[in-house]
Design a protein around this motif. Sequence first.
Motif, PDB file in Angstrom:
ATOM      1  N   ILE A  74       0.917  -1.161   0.194  1.00 54.87           N
ATOM      2  CA  ILE A  74      -0.048   0.041  -0.002  1.00 54.87           C
ATOM      3  C   ILE A  74       0.904   1.428   0.043  1.00 54.87           C
ATOM      4  CG2 ILE A  74      -1.493   1.294   1.604  1.00 54.87           C
ATOM      5  CD1 ILE A  74      -2.804  -1.163   2.040  1.00 54.87           C
ATOM      6  N   ILE A  75       1.623   1.271   0.934  1.00 50.49           N
ATOM      7  CA  ILE A  75       2.920   2.280   0.815  1.00 50.49           C
ATOM      8  C   ILE A  75       3.548   2.654  -0.642  1.00 50.49           C
ATOM      9  CG2 ILE A  75       4.820   3.411   2.103  1.00 50.49           C
ATOM     10  CD1 ILE A  75       2.111   3.708   3.633  1.00 50.49           C
ATOM     11  N   ALA A  76       4.031   1.479  -1.097  1.00 45.75           N
ATOM     12  CA  ALA A  76       4.717   1.776  -2.288  1.00 45.75           C
ATOM     13  C   ALA A  76       3.577   2.259  -3.210  1.00 45.75           C
ATOM     14  CB  ALA A  76       5.364   0.216  -2.846  1.00 45.75           C
ATOM     15  N   LEU A  95       1.131   1.110   8.515  1.00 40.05           N
ATOM     16  CA  LEU A  95       1.264   2.331   7.646  1.00 40.05           C
ATOM     17  C   LEU A  95       1.844   3.288   8.233  1.00 40.05           C
ATOM     18  CD1 LEU A  95      -2.535   2.160   5.868  1.00 40.05           C
ATOM     19  CD2 LEU A  95      -0.155   1.114   4.889  1.00 40.05           C
ATOM     20  N   LYS A  96       1.718   3.848   9.365  1.00 38.13           N
ATOM     21  CA  LYS A  96       2.221   5.183   9.853  1.00 38.13           C
ATOM     22  C   LYS A  96       3.746   4.883   9.969  1.00 38.13           C
ATOM     23  CE  LYS A  96       2.170   8.293  13.724  1.00 38.13           C
ATOM     24  NZ  LYS A  96       2.488   8.171  15.196  1.00 38.13           N
ATOM     25  N   THR A  97       4.149   3.755  10.440  1.00 34.78           N
ATOM     26  CA  THR A  97       5.657   3.545  10.755  1.00 34.78           C
ATOM     27  C   THR A  97       6.326   3.734   9.329  1.00 34.78           C
ATOM     28  OG1 THR A  97       4.788   1.709  12.150  1.00 34.78           O
ATOM     29  CG2 THR A  97       7.228   1.707  11.562  1.00 34.78           C
ATOM     30  N   ARG A  98       5.627   2.974   8.342  1.00 32.30           N
ATOM     31  CA  ARG A  98       6.432   3.107   6.867  1.00 32.30           C
ATOM     32  C   ARG A  98       6.287   4.602   6.326  1.00 32.30           C
ATOM     33  NH1 ARG A  98       4.881  -1.619   8.303  1.00 32.30           N
ATOM     34  NH2 ARG A  98       5.678  -3.480   7.148  1.00 32.30           N
ATOM     35  N   VAL A  99       5.144   5.221   6.658  1.00 31.31           N
ATOM     36  CA  VAL A  99       5.260   6.626   6.032  1.00 31.31           C
ATOM     37  C   VAL A  99       6.064   7.456   6.680  1.00 31.31           C
ATOM     38  CG1 VAL A  99       3.643   8.629   5.688  1.00 31.31           C
ATOM     39  CG2 VAL A  99       2.735   6.625   5.357  1.00 31.31           C
ATOM     40  N   GLU A 100       6.302   7.339   8.088  1.00 29.70           N
ATOM     41  CA  GLU A 100       7.454   8.191   8.694  1.00 29.70           C
ATOM     42  C   GLU A 100       8.754   7.940   8.323  1.00 29.70           C
ATOM     43  OE1 GLU A 100       5.260   8.134  13.230  1.00 29.70           O
ATOM     44  OE2 GLU A 100       6.694   6.340  12.652  1.00 29.70           O
ATOM     45  N   ALA A 101       8.872   6.652   7.800  1.00 29.60           N
ATOM     46  CA  ALA A 101      10.522   6.453   7.246  1.00 29.60           C
ATOM     47  C   ALA A 101      10.632   6.963   5.922  1.00 29.60           C
ATOM     48  CB  ALA A 101      10.372   4.778   7.201  1.00 29.60           C
ATOM     49  N   LEU A 102       9.670   7.231   5.286  1.00 33.32           N
ATOM     50  CA  LEU A 102       9.928   7.731   3.648  1.00 33.32           C
ATOM     51  C   LEU A 102      10.740   9.109   3.987  1.00 33.32           C
ATOM     52  CD1 LEU A 102       6.319   7.581   2.354  1.00 33.32           C
ATOM     53  CD2 LEU A 102       8.323   6.077   1.994  1.00 33.32           C
ATOM     54  N   LYS A 103      11.844   9.252   3.007  1.00 33.00           N
ATOM     55  CA  LYS A 103      12.726  10.351   3.205  1.00 33.00           C
ATOM     56  C   LYS A 103      12.167  11.434   2.184  1.00 33.00           C
ATOM     57  CE  LYS A 103      17.355  11.375   1.840  1.00 33.00           C
ATOM     58  NZ  LYS A 103      18.322  10.828   1.229  1.00 33.00           N
ATOM     59  N   VAL A 104      11.979  12.747   2.617  1.00 32.00           N
ATOM     60  CA  VAL A 104      11.553  13.734   2.028  1.00 32.00           C
ATOM     61  C   VAL A 104      12.544  14.490   1.576  1.00 32.00           C
ATOM     62  CG1 VAL A 104       9.907  15.775   2.311  1.00 32.00           C
ATOM     63  CG2 VAL A 104       9.380  13.623   3.527  1.00 32.00           C
ATOM     64  N   GLY A 105      12.553  14.991   0.482  1.00 27.03           N
ATOM     65  CA  GLY A 105      13.796  15.850   0.079  1.00 27.03           C
ATOM     66  C   GLY A 105      13.932  15.954  -1.530  1.00 27.03           C
ATOM     67  N   SER A 106      15.121  15.865  -1.932  1.00 24.36           N
ATOM     68  CA  SER A 106      15.437  16.484  -3.475  1.00 24.36           C
ATOM     69  C   SER A 106      15.668  15.025  -4.170  1.00 24.36           C
ATOM     70  CB  SER A 106      16.861  17.068  -3.224  1.00 24.36           C
ATOM     71  OG  SER A 106      17.598  16.931  -4.541  1.00 24.36           O
ATOM     72  N   PRO A 107      15.463  15.161  -5.692  1.00 26.86           N
ATOM     73  CA  PRO A 107      15.272  14.063  -6.399  1.00 26.86           C
ATOM     74  C   PRO A 107      16.847  13.668  -6.703  1.00 26.86           C
ATOM     75  CG  PRO A 107      14.750  16.034  -7.590  1.00 26.86           C
ATOM     76  CD  PRO A 107      14.702  16.378  -6.074  1.00 26.86           C
ATOM     77  N   PHE A 108      17.604  14.548  -6.422  1.00 29.98           N
ATOM     78  CA  PHE A 108      19.223  14.227  -6.529  1.00 29.98           C
ATOM     79  C   PHE A 108      19.851  13.533  -5.348  1.00 29.98           C
ATOM     80  CE2 PHE A 108      18.142  17.765  -9.370  1.00 29.98           C
ATOM     81  CZ  PHE A 108      18.561  17.258 -10.485  1.00 29.98           C
ATOM     82  N   ASP A 109      19.006  13.360  -4.273  1.00 35.23           N
ATOM     83  CA  ASP A 109      19.393  12.437  -3.086  1.00 35.23           C
ATOM     84  C   ASP A 109      18.621  11.171  -3.197  1.00 35.23           C
ATOM     85  OD1 ASP A 109      21.097  14.412  -2.292  1.00 35.23           O
ATOM     86  OD2 ASP A 109      19.226  15.327  -1.003  1.00 35.23           O
ATOM     87  N   TRP A 162     -13.184  10.952  -2.997  1.00 35.72           N
ATOM     88  CA  TRP A 162     -13.455  10.916  -4.434  1.00 35.72           C
ATOM     89  C   TRP A 162     -12.541  11.458  -5.383  1.00 35.72           C
ATOM     90  CZ3 TRP A 162     -16.930   7.579  -3.919  1.00 35.72           C
ATOM     91  CH2 TRP A 162     -17.799   7.170  -3.042  1.00 35.72           C
ATOM     92  N   GLU A 163     -11.793  12.534  -4.935  1.00 38.51           N
ATOM     93  CA  GLU A 163     -11.015  13.308  -6.022  1.00 38.51           C
ATOM     94  C   GLU A 163      -9.611  12.919  -6.228  1.00 38.51           C
ATOM     95  OE1 GLU A 163     -11.419  17.678  -6.419  1.00 38.51           O
ATOM     96  OE2 GLU A 163     -13.408  17.475  -5.387  1.00 38.51           O
ATOM     97  N   GLU A 164      -9.107  12.876  -7.377  1.00 36.28           N
ATOM     98  CA  GLU A 164      -7.831  12.426  -7.223  1.00 36.28           C
ATOM     99  C   GLU A 164      -6.818  13.545  -7.045  1.00 36.28           C
ATOM    100  OE1 GLU A 164      -6.141  12.262 -11.637  1.00 36.28           O
ATOM    101  OE2 GLU A 164      -5.333  10.410 -11.170  1.00 36.28           O
ATOM    102  N   PRO A 165      -5.911  13.238  -6.067  1.00 39.97           N
ATOM    103  CA  PRO A 165      -5.067  14.401  -5.401  1.00 39.97           C
ATOM    104  C   PRO A 165      -3.727  14.646  -6.476  1.00 39.97           C
ATOM    105  CG  PRO A 165      -5.122  12.563  -3.879  1.00 39.97           C
ATOM    106  CD  PRO A 165      -6.022  12.142  -4.979  1.00 39.97           C
ATOM    107  N   PHE A 166      -3.329  13.254  -6.963  1.00 45.67           N
ATOM    108  CA  PHE A 166      -1.991  13.232  -7.699  1.00 45.67           C
ATOM    109  C   PHE A 166      -0.873  13.857  -6.822  1.00 45.67           C
ATOM    110  CE2 PHE A 166       0.031  13.104 -11.845  1.00 45.67           C
ATOM    111  CZ  PHE A 166      -0.560  11.770 -12.237  1.00 45.67           C
ATOM    112  N   GLY A 167      -0.879  13.461  -5.604  1.00 46.08           N
ATOM    113  CA  GLY A 167       0.036  13.857  -4.736  1.00 46.08           C
ATOM    114  C   GLY A 167       0.202  12.913  -3.650  1.00 46.08           C
ATOM    115  N   PRO A 168       1.189  13.087  -2.524  1.00 45.60           N
ATOM    116  CA  PRO A 168       1.584  12.337  -1.504  1.00 45.60           C
ATOM    117  C   PRO A 168       0.506  12.223  -0.407  1.00 45.60           C
ATOM    118  CG  PRO A 168       2.905  14.030  -1.321  1.00 45.60           C
ATOM    119  CD  PRO A 168       2.042  14.338  -2.536  1.00 45.60           C
ATOM    120  N   VAL A 169      -0.809  11.861  -0.532  1.00 46.49           N
ATOM    121  CA  VAL A 169      -1.541  11.741   0.564  1.00 46.49           C
ATOM    122  C   VAL A 169      -2.447  10.380   0.376  1.00 46.49           C
ATOM    123  CG1 VAL A 169      -3.146  13.228  -0.736  1.00 46.49           C
ATOM    124  CG2 VAL A 169      -3.840  12.830   1.591  1.00 46.49           C
TER     125      VAL A 169
END
Length: 471
Positions: free
Chosen positions: A269-271, A301-315, A372-379
């Motif tokens: 689900i997270i992937a 799910l929460k544990t996995r979301v917390e572990a996602l690295k937020v930042g730059s595409p170059f990292d 109902w709506e498509e966010p097309f983003g990380p939510v």
Amino acid sequence: MREYKALINNEFIDNGQWVEILNPTTLDVAGKVSALKEEDVNKAYKAARDAQPQWEAKTLLERIAILKKFRDEILKNKDELAQIMAEEIAKGVKEALNEVIRTVEIIDYTFEEVKRLDPLAMTGEGMGARNKLGIFSRVAKGVVCAISPFNYPFNLALAKIIPALVTGNTVVFKPATAGSLVGAYMGKLAVDANFPKGIFNIVTGRGRDIGDIITSNPEINMISFTGSVNIGKQIRKQGSSTDLVLELGGKDPALVLDDKNLEKYADEIIAGAFGYSGQRCTAIKRVLVSDKIADKLVPLLKTRVEALKVGSPFDNANITPVIDEKSADFIQGLIDDAKAKNATIVYGDKKEKNLMWPSLVDHVTVDMKLAWEEPFGPVLPIIRINDVDKMIEIANQSEFGLQASVFCQDLSTAIKVAKKIETGTVNLNSRPQRGPDCFPFLGIKDSGEGVQGIRESLISMTRYKGIVINY
Ligand code: NAP
Ligand code: G3H
């Protein structure tokens, strides 16, 4: 700063007009591409029309040999292509490189599959006409207009362009503006591969300025479009008699029916929800699950979301800036609406300009836009429903019908539920996805019209030509 010109009849066009492309990570200008006008677009279609008969007159193996050089140019330029995508659409460099490699695999498979588009031979036996033998071959439709979205600017462009060209069509290609640096770069690769004049033309410029001109040219025999429902509907309305393949948005549900393998379900689900920051048509965009199972699933799910690295595409961060600030504001608006209606923010709800932290939102209900709506983003919204029939009903209430997932170890139940879900494809115990790319890929309802996939694209870009021998 990168500067790439449009390509018409193998000439790079400089009409003095440009569109600037922003780098979503730095919000600086990443580069510019030609902003074409109506007369340029018309020239592109004329070039494509004029080149088509000669291109189709080549043998299949001659066309493949020319396209193979282009494929080799892609491999030579793979790192540069990935770099451009990281700059202009903030896709992680590694993921962007995967997109290039995946595209080469599609091209190689297409070169094999096209050889199996065998003609159909039939006799008139049984239909009162014994003395007829019909041979029905698949021939090019003519001029194909290919329009791609920003999120797979290389892959979803070439998944149209290659099947069109290899079957003897010529192409006018319109890349998404965010994505047109890599789109226009294909012009260099085509020229380096010695493409014959006019078979492949690239028309750049904003869709809102030249989109209608591009899709309404009388030379078009087929439009292959991937993008939003809104633009897809506009193209459908414009109608004419042009053949259409439309691959549009989605609101893919994941139905979790048991708790027998919840760790694995949570991974999938997270992937599924957060790959390329949720900017995938096939992203999981809602989870439907009973209260009892949700109480166990949400912490995983929460544990996995917390572990996602937020930042730059170059990292190679998991979560990178969404394509622009307007999109970020829209996504935030969906989260705010859910919050105002008493949804629970389990994680996230944080944003800096267009960089959004991944959000997990529980207790989402059907009166909230996020349902109902498509966010097309990380939510990722969690909708708690205790009855499986009701889950199926809510899954089907959507105007979208791209893909769905059913998580359930009992295969018999999973298949019965899958059969009731109104989407092009249902994935059992895995996230939704377009691949493997040899599979047919389609959306129903507002999610699309026609089918993509390697064989399916070869079929949609050709038509039968019958020759009947009377003896
Ligand atoms: P979009 O805004 O609809 O743009 C798609 C393409 O249409 C771009 O090249 C765009 O050019 C062009 N365009 C804009 N206005 C046009 C017009 N009037 N006539 C003709 N073309 C026009 O979509 P996006 O934001 O790039 O992509 C995200 C959407 O695509 C999401 O809804 C996603 O679900 C969907 N998508 C679906 C699939 C699928 O296979 N089902 C795959 C990927 C994405 P400009 O960029 O210049 O406006
Ligand atoms: O964004 C829509 C793409 O067709 C999804 O492809 O499932 O391989 O990410 P994917």
